[in-house]
Design a protein around this motif. Structure first.
Motif: not given
Length: 238
Positions: A66-73, A212-220, A228-235
């Motif tokens: 799942f690591t490559p899948l999450l990173a790709d998403a 380090r904040g280099h993704y637009e994920l979990g900003l809320d 943790a929120m970023a991983f939930t969204d990516l899943a």
């Protein structure tokens, strides 16, 4: 004249389909392994303490799967890297044999890419740069390296427009960043194959960039909960 009936639209099957454990358990195991200096047995123990009995070998398989899948998403939510790249190689043991790890960071601390190689030569350097360029679709204006003899020829071939900078201490950002990787690998009791090493080291880079904040994920989410929120969204995306 008979016509073939249209097939009903079906949503794509989740990457978690067919697994005995729910996606929430799998994702938190992968998250813990990438985020913290834990072995697979450590993650097994933490899950058992929470009433989930999972063998450490299963945790290993989840991380590899799942690591490559999450990173790709996440790639479409990634910030564009800077135009100044610091490139260097470090080394790790894989099944008792030394392997070279090509890594690069930009001026903002974003890990550009990683590549595990059996050799430290022009072919490996060429593969690293071509992989990074094709993945990110960004060409740097400056590349900072050590004084290894292969770099001038490879950079003239692959990124002729970039200024190649070699100067004492100029490459300190990437050399300091290597220590983060070594610190993470220390509790893992070794890497067994080149593929395993590539997944783990790339996953570490992905986690570094998330933190380090280099993704637009979990900003809320509050800062402590953003990963943790970023991983939930990516899943949900896979």
């Amino acid at each position: 004249m008979s016509s073939t009936p249209a097939r009903p639209w079906l949503p794509p099957e989740s990457a978690f389909a067919g697994f005995r454990f729910p996606s929430e358990v799998i994702v938190i195991a992968v998250h813990w392994n990438l985020r913290y200096c834990l072995s697979y047995r450590d993650v097994e123990e933490l899950l058992v303490e929470r009433g989930v009995e999972v063998d450490h070998v299963t945790v290993y398989r989840w991380v590899q799967r799942f690591t490559p899948l999450l990173a790709d998403a996440a790639r479409f939510r990634r910030h564009s890297p800077g135009d100044r790249w610091f490139v260097d190689e470090t080394y790790v043991r894989v099944n008792g044999v030394w392997r070279y790890v090509y890594r690069a960071v930009d001026q903002y601390g974003q890990v550009i890419d990683v590549l595990v190689s059996a050799r430290r030569d022009a072919d490996a350097a060429r593969r690293f740069f071509r992989r990074a360029l094709s993945t990110l679709k960004v060409t740097p204006r400056e590349v900072v390296t050590d004084a290894a003899a292969v770099y001038p020829r490879v950079l003239d071939e692959v990124i002729p427009s970039a200024w190649h900078h070699v100067e004492q201490y100029a490459n300190n950002p990437i050399e300091a960043d290597h220590s983060q990787l070594k610190h993470r690998l220390k509790p893992m009791r070794g890497l067994r194959t080149d593929r395993t090493a590539q997944v783990i080291i790339a996953g570490h880079a992905f986690m570094q960039n998330l933190r380090r904040g280099h993704y637009e994920l979990g900003l809320d989410a509050p800062p402590a909960l953003r990963v943790a929120m970023a991983f939930t969204d990516l899943a949900q995306a896979i």
